[in-house]
Design an enzyme around this catalytic site. Structure first.
Site, PDB file in Angstrom:
ATOM      1  N   ARG A   1     -13.093  -8.810  -1.658  1.00 50.88           N
ATOM      2  CA  ARG A   1     -12.345  -8.655  -0.447  1.00 50.88           C
ATOM      3  C   ARG A   1     -12.067  -6.989  -0.389  1.00 50.88           C
ATOM      4  O   ARG A   1     -11.439  -6.596  -1.341  1.00 50.88           O
ATOM      5  CB  ARG A   1     -11.246  -9.465  -0.398  1.00 50.88           C
ATOM      6  CG  ARG A   1     -10.217  -9.305   1.002  1.00 50.88           C
ATOM      7  CD  ARG A   1      -8.967  -8.376   0.435  1.00 50.88           C
ATOM      8  NE  ARG A   1      -7.916  -8.317   1.671  1.00 50.88           N
ATOM      9  CZ  ARG A   1      -6.966  -7.469   1.747  1.00 50.88           C
ATOM     10  NH1 ARG A   1      -6.857  -6.856   0.884  1.00 50.88           N
ATOM     11  NH2 ARG A   1      -6.191  -7.648   2.770  1.00 50.88           N
TER      12      ARG A   1
ATOM     13  N   GLY B   1      -9.468  -4.615   1.902  1.00 50.91           N
ATOM     14  CA  GLY B   1      -8.555  -4.656   3.043  1.00 50.91           C
ATOM     15  C   GLY B   1      -8.678  -3.297   4.037  1.00 50.91           C
ATOM     16  O   GLY B   1      -9.619  -2.841   4.159  1.00 50.91           O
TER      17      GLY B   1
ATOM     18  N   THR C   1       0.470   0.160   6.762  1.00 54.71           N
ATOM     19  CA  THR C   1       0.498  -0.831   5.599  1.00 54.71           C
ATOM     20  C   THR C   1       0.890  -2.277   6.033  1.00 54.71           C
ATOM     21  O   THR C   1       1.495  -2.457   7.402  1.00 54.71           O
ATOM     22  CB  THR C   1       1.745  -0.152   4.904  1.00 54.71           C
ATOM     23  OG1 THR C   1       2.105  -0.815   3.790  1.00 54.71           O
ATOM     24  CG2 THR C   1       3.054  -0.066   5.578  1.00 54.71           C
ATOM     25  N   GLY C   2       0.688  -3.100   5.394  1.00 52.97           N
ATOM     26  CA  GLY C   2       0.771  -4.635   5.944  1.00 52.97           C
ATOM     27  C   GLY C   2      -0.505  -5.619   5.700  1.00 52.97           C
ATOM     28  O   GLY C   2      -1.106  -5.072   4.830  1.00 52.97           O
ATOM     29  N   ASN C   3      -0.375  -6.457   6.631  1.00 53.70           N
ATOM     30  CA  ASN C   3      -1.610  -7.279   6.531  1.00 53.70           C
ATOM     31  C   ASN C   3      -2.735  -6.873   6.702  1.00 53.70           C
ATOM     32  O   ASN C   3      -3.305  -6.795   8.224  1.00 53.70           O
ATOM     33  CB  ASN C   3      -1.393  -8.543   7.388  1.00 53.70           C
ATOM     34  CG  ASN C   3      -2.262  -9.608   7.072  1.00 53.70           C
ATOM     35  OD1 ASN C   3      -3.465  -9.228   6.815  1.00 53.70           O
ATOM     36  ND2 ASN C   3      -1.915 -10.969   7.500  1.00 53.70           N
TER      37      ASN C   3
ATOM     38  N   THR D   1       0.836  -1.311  -0.271  1.00 51.11           N
ATOM     39  CA  THR D   1       0.054   0.114   0.034  1.00 51.11           C
ATOM     40  C   THR D   1       0.781   1.329   0.178  1.00 51.11           C
ATOM     41  O   THR D   1       1.857   1.355   0.632  1.00 51.11           O
ATOM     42  CB  THR D   1      -0.648   0.192   1.396  1.00 51.11           C
ATOM     43  OG1 THR D   1      -1.327  -1.040   1.351  1.00 51.11           O
ATOM     44  CG2 THR D   1      -1.726   1.154   1.226  1.00 51.11           C
TER      45      THR D   1
END
Length: 320
Positions: free
Chosen positions: A212, A214, A235-237, A184
């Site tokens: 989906r 996020g 940012t990340g999972n 991202t």
């Protein structure tokens, strides 16, 4: 001591930062800086994880999530699962400026974008089609985000059906964020007037289940801004991180007097207490231009800073 204007950006997305800085250094608005910076990444397909032609879903389609927030009014514009429109962050800004809503999603967000004058076009490229076809035909749809279904998603492609009786196994971590898969762009800016803005843009998780969404477009998760305090971005999972609203938490920690670095740390620790190995990072910027970041699950995390004290951008790398 006030240090503004200033912009901070996740990862080493220096071109996006430079574009935002061009806006800010000429007395431009933080909101414009964040949008313009996001557009650069959408057009350059930053690391293939922002914009068109990256992160195809299970069906091979690329869809986009984006968010922008004005810390002077607390207004927000967001889009999720946006199809066939390249400039997601600009559509998000149109949601903010041409509707009294905050968030539009899916096929009907596309309809809105077209009404607003955006061009409808395929977001697939030869590269994204090839990536998808390898995943689908050579790798038997591995990795994917399914669980508790048959056929066994760890070995087979769909269509899937739910299992009647299942033991919920620990699904292996599919979402790998490293220096080759930055997921991202997140950006926070304070302009010369002291207005704060934040924004994000992403094409989400590679091989995500269609539909989906996020963390990036969720207010307080992907980013947050408040003129009285500052702003943050994450940012990340995203599947894990959105449950903890890390950007909101970082801003609230700064409100209580924490430094940006400690505020970001608290937000990260809130997640790692439940998910010790999750991969992600938070950047935070105070209204006075102090900044900091924290990260987890990767070795180091780079972010870009640009302000009047630097001749050019600086990539600051922190250890996780």
């Amino acid at each position: 001591e006030k240090n503004m204007p200033i912009v901070i950006t996740t990862w080493s997305f220096t071109n996006a930062s430079q574009k935002a800085w061009e806006v800010l250094k000429d007395e431009g608005k933080a909101l414009d800086a964040v949008e313009q910076g996001g557009i650069v990444c959408e057009n350059e397909q930053c690391d293939r994880t922002v914009g068109y032609g990256g992160s195809p879903d299970e069906d091979g389609e690329t869809t986009l999530d984006a968010f922008i927030m004005d810390g002077s009014t607390m207004n927000v514009g967001a889009v999720a699962a946006l199809r066939r429109i390249k400039s997601a962050i600009s559509v998000a800004r149109h949601v903010m400026e041409y509707t009294t809503h905050s968030f539009l999603a899916g096929e009907l967000a596309t309809k809105f974008a077209v009404e607003m004058g955006f061009k409808e076009e395929s977001l697939s490229t030869d590269e994204s089609r090839e990536l998808w076809s390898k995943w689908r035909f050579e790798k038997q749809c591995q990795p994917n985000f399914r669980k508790n279904v048959k056929p066994d998603p760890r070995k087979h492609c769909g269509p899937y059906h739910k299992k009647r009786n299942f033991v919920d196994y620990i699904h292996p971590e599919v979402f790998v964020v490293d220096q080759y898969n930055h997921d991202t762009i997140g950006m926070v800016a304070v302009d010369s007037k002291g207005d704060v803005a934040a924004g994000t843009s992403t094409n989400g998780a590679k091989f995500k289940i269609p539909g989906r969404v996020g963390d990036s477009p969720i207010p307080g998760a992907g980013a947050y801004a408040d003129n009285t305090v500052g702003g943050a971005a994450a940012t990340g999972n995203g599947d894990t991180m959105m449950r903890f609203l890390p950007s909101f938490l970082a801003v609230e920690e700064m409100r209580r007097g924490a430094s940006p670095a400690n505020a970001a740390k608290t937000a990260i620790k809130r997640i790692s207490a439940h998910h010790p190995d999750f991969m992600g990072a938070v950047i935070a910027l105070s209204k006075n231009g102090q900044y900091g970041a924290a990260c987890n699950g990767i070795e180091t995390f780079p972010f870009v800073v640009q302000d009047k004290t630097r001749k050019t951008f600086e990539v600051v790398t922190i250890k996780c």
